[in-house]
Write a protein that holds these residues in place. Structure first.
Motif, PDB file in Angstrom:
ATOM      1  N   GLY A   1      17.039   3.634   2.910  1.00 39.08           N
ATOM      2  CA  GLY A   1      16.457   2.306   2.731  1.00 39.08           C
ATOM      3  C   GLY A   1      17.513   1.222   2.728  1.00 39.08           C
ATOM      4  O   GLY A   1      18.717   1.500   2.651  1.00 39.08           O
ATOM      5  N   THR A   2      17.065  -0.023   2.777  1.00 41.54           N
ATOM      6  CA  THR A   2      17.965  -1.177   2.823  1.00 41.54           C
ATOM      7  C   THR A   2      18.995  -1.141   1.702  1.00 41.54           C
ATOM      8  O   THR A   2      20.165  -1.409   1.915  1.00 41.54           O
ATOM      9  N   LEU A   3      18.551  -0.818   0.521  1.00 46.59           N
ATOM     10  CA  LEU A   3      19.452  -0.781  -0.624  1.00 46.59           C
ATOM     11  C   LEU A   3      19.770   0.650  -1.051  1.00 46.59           C
ATOM     12  O   LEU A   3      20.350   0.872  -2.113  1.00 46.59           O
ATOM     13  N   GLY A   4      19.402   1.603  -0.214  1.00 50.17           N
ATOM     14  CA  GLY A   4      19.601   3.009  -0.543  1.00 50.17           C
ATOM     15  C   GLY A   4      21.066   3.406  -0.584  1.00 50.17           C
ATOM     16  O   GLY A   4      21.871   2.928   0.205  1.00 50.17           O
ATOM     17  N   LYS A   5      21.366   4.299  -1.517  1.00 53.57           N
ATOM     18  CA  LYS A   5      22.737   4.800  -1.648  1.00 53.57           C
ATOM     19  C   LYS A   5      22.812   6.292  -1.359  1.00 53.57           C
ATOM     20  O   LYS A   5      23.879   6.882  -1.428  1.00 53.57           O
ATOM     21  N   VAL A   6      21.648   6.881  -1.043  1.00 61.18           N
ATOM     22  CA  VAL A   6      21.591   8.299  -0.689  1.00 61.18           C
ATOM     23  C   VAL A   6      20.625   8.468   0.476  1.00 61.18           C
ATOM     24  O   VAL A   6      19.782   7.618   0.728  1.00 61.18           O
TER      25      VAL A   6
ATOM     26  N   PRO B   1       9.641  13.941   0.215  1.00 63.26           N
ATOM     27  CA  PRO B   1       8.564  12.942   0.151  1.00 63.26           C
ATOM     28  C   PRO B   1       8.539  12.175  -1.173  1.00 63.26           C
ATOM     29  O   PRO B   1       8.305  10.962  -1.183  1.00 63.26           O
ATOM     30  N   GLU B   2       8.808  12.858  -2.281  1.00 64.00           N
ATOM     31  CA  GLU B   2       8.773  12.167  -3.576  1.00 64.00           C
ATOM     32  C   GLU B   2       9.893  11.131  -3.708  1.00 64.00           C
ATOM     33  O   GLU B   2       9.738  10.115  -4.391  1.00 64.00           O
ATOM     34  N   GLN B   3      11.028  11.352  -3.041  1.00 64.31           N
ATOM     35  CA  GLN B   3      12.107  10.364  -3.050  1.00 64.31           C
ATOM     36  C   GLN B   3      11.688   9.114  -2.273  1.00 64.31           C
ATOM     37  O   GLN B   3      11.960   7.984  -2.704  1.00 64.31           O
ATOM     38  N   ILE B   4      11.069   9.318  -1.128  1.00 67.89           N
ATOM     39  CA  ILE B   4      10.614   8.192  -0.308  1.00 67.89           C
ATOM     40  C   ILE B   4       9.553   7.402  -1.068  1.00 67.89           C
ATOM     41  O   ILE B   4       9.591   6.176  -1.119  1.00 67.89           O
ATOM     42  N   ARG B   5       8.623   8.099  -1.691  1.00 68.64           N
ATOM     43  CA  ARG B   5       7.578   7.441  -2.493  1.00 68.64           C
ATOM     44  C   ARG B   5       8.219   6.605  -3.611  1.00 68.64           C
ATOM     45  O   ARG B   5       7.863   5.454  -3.816  1.00 68.64           O
ATOM     46  N   LYS B   6       9.152   7.193  -4.339  1.00 73.06           N
ATOM     47  CA  LYS B   6       9.804   6.502  -5.456  1.00 73.06           C
ATOM     48  C   LYS B   6      10.559   5.273  -4.956  1.00 73.06           C
ATOM     49  O   LYS B   6      10.548   4.219  -5.618  1.00 73.06           O
ATOM     50  N   TYR B   7      11.230   5.388  -3.818  1.00 73.96           N
ATOM     51  CA  TYR B   7      11.965   4.247  -3.256  1.00 73.96           C
ATOM     52  C   TYR B   7      11.019   3.059  -3.035  1.00 73.96           C
ATOM     53  O   TYR B   7      11.301   1.940  -3.461  1.00 73.96           O
TER      54      TYR B   7
ATOM     55  N   ASP C   1       0.856  -1.187   0.000  1.00 74.24           N
ATOM     56  CA  ASP C   1       0.000   0.000   0.000  1.00 74.24           C
ATOM     57  C   ASP C   1       0.894   1.240   0.000  1.00 74.24           C
ATOM     58  O   ASP C   1       1.242   1.775   1.050  1.00 74.24           O
ATOM     59  N   LEU C   2       1.262   1.676  -1.194  1.00 71.03           N
ATOM     60  CA  LEU C   2       2.194   2.787  -1.342  1.00 71.03           C
ATOM     61  C   LEU C   2       1.684   4.051  -0.659  1.00 71.03           C
ATOM     62  O   LEU C   2       2.410   4.694   0.096  1.00 71.03           O
ATOM     63  N   ASP C   3       0.437   4.407  -0.895  1.00 77.48           N
ATOM     64  CA  ASP C   3      -0.120   5.613  -0.262  1.00 77.48           C
ATOM     65  C   ASP C   3      -0.162   5.466   1.254  1.00 77.48           C
ATOM     66  O   ASP C   3       0.100   6.418   1.979  1.00 77.48           O
ATOM     67  N   GLY C   4      -0.492   4.254   1.725  1.00 70.69           N
ATOM     68  CA  GLY C   4      -0.542   4.009   3.161  1.00 70.69           C
ATOM     69  C   GLY C   4       0.800   4.204   3.836  1.00 70.69           C
ATOM     70  O   GLY C   4       0.874   4.735   4.949  1.00 70.69           O
ATOM     71  N   ILE C   5       1.873   3.800   3.160  1.00 70.16           N
ATOM     72  CA  ILE C   5       3.218   3.984   3.716  1.00 70.16           C
ATOM     73  C   ILE C   5       3.603   5.463   3.698  1.00 70.16           C
ATOM     74  O   ILE C   5       4.020   6.026   4.708  1.00 70.16           O
ATOM     75  N   VAL C   6       3.457   6.085   2.542  1.00 68.33           N
ATOM     76  CA  VAL C   6       3.926   7.459   2.359  1.00 68.33           C
ATOM     77  C   VAL C   6       3.222   8.438   3.297  1.00 68.33           C
ATOM     78  O   VAL C   6       3.854   9.362   3.820  1.00 68.33           O
ATOM     79  N   THR C   7       1.952   8.224   3.578  1.00 66.97           N
ATOM     80  CA  THR C   7       1.224   9.151   4.457  1.00 66.97           C
ATOM     81  C   THR C   7       1.693   9.077   5.906  1.00 66.97           C
ATOM     82  O   THR C   7       1.395   9.986   6.686  1.00 66.97           O
ATOM     83  N   LEU C   8       2.432   8.048   6.261  1.00 65.70           N
ATOM     84  CA  LEU C   8       2.928   7.922   7.636  1.00 65.70           C
ATOM     85  C   LEU C   8       4.192   8.757   7.884  1.00 65.70           C
ATOM     86  O   LEU C   8       4.597   8.942   9.023  1.00 65.70           O
TER      87      LEU C   8
END
Length: 147
Positions: A56-61, A66-72, A40-47
């Motif tokens: 993130g686990t595989l994040g390099k930056v 908010p748009e970066q978190i959503r894209k991840y 649930d992408l919207d459910g995660i992002v709204t938190l």
């Protein structure tokens, strides 16, 4: 009898009202986990708070928008479908009535895009803060557990 019912109602309202920062923050983590497993992408992002940061686990930056978190999460959900996330060990530190840090070890299981099952053992830290009237995630960092 009426007095007893009134007293019980009062006690119930007091115990509900006494849910503290630790319990409130834990509810956000539960909602996050449920949204993650349900993709649930919207459910995660709204938190997340608008000023949240995330690694993130595989994040390099360090994500700061908010748009970066959503894209991840969008990319992660396209490449793998989580079926379960469980905290094996977690500690909650209440900084004050409006700030909580939860750190622990977790296991994420699921299926990759190609149908292969996966298990990801990790270390996770959430920083949560009350942003009237809701609790929001200010920071999330998850990294693989070393072997």
């Amino acid at each position: 009898m009426k007095t007893l019912l009134s007293a019980l109602a009062l006690l119930a309202s007091i115990s509900i009202a006494q849910a503290g920062p630790k319990e409130d923050a834990s509810q956000v983590i539960e909602r996050w986990s449920k949204a993650f497993v349900n993709a649930d992408l919207d459910g995660i992002v709204t938190l997340y708070a608008p000023e949240a940061t995330m690694i993130g686990t595989l994040g390099k930056v360090v994500m700061t928008k908010p748009e970066q978190i959503r894209k991840y999460f969008e990319t992660a959900m396209l490449n793998s479908r989580p079926t379960d996330i469980a905290l094996q060990s977690a500690e909650t530190l209440v900084i004050d009535d409006n700030t909580v840090v939860l750190s622990g070890l977790d296991t994420i299981t699921g299926t990759m895009k190609d149908g292969q099952p996966y298990t990801s053992l990790g270390r996770v830290t959430f920083v949560l803060a009350k942003r009237a009237p809701d609790w929001k995630i200010l920071h999330l960092h998850r990294s693989p557990l070393p072997k």
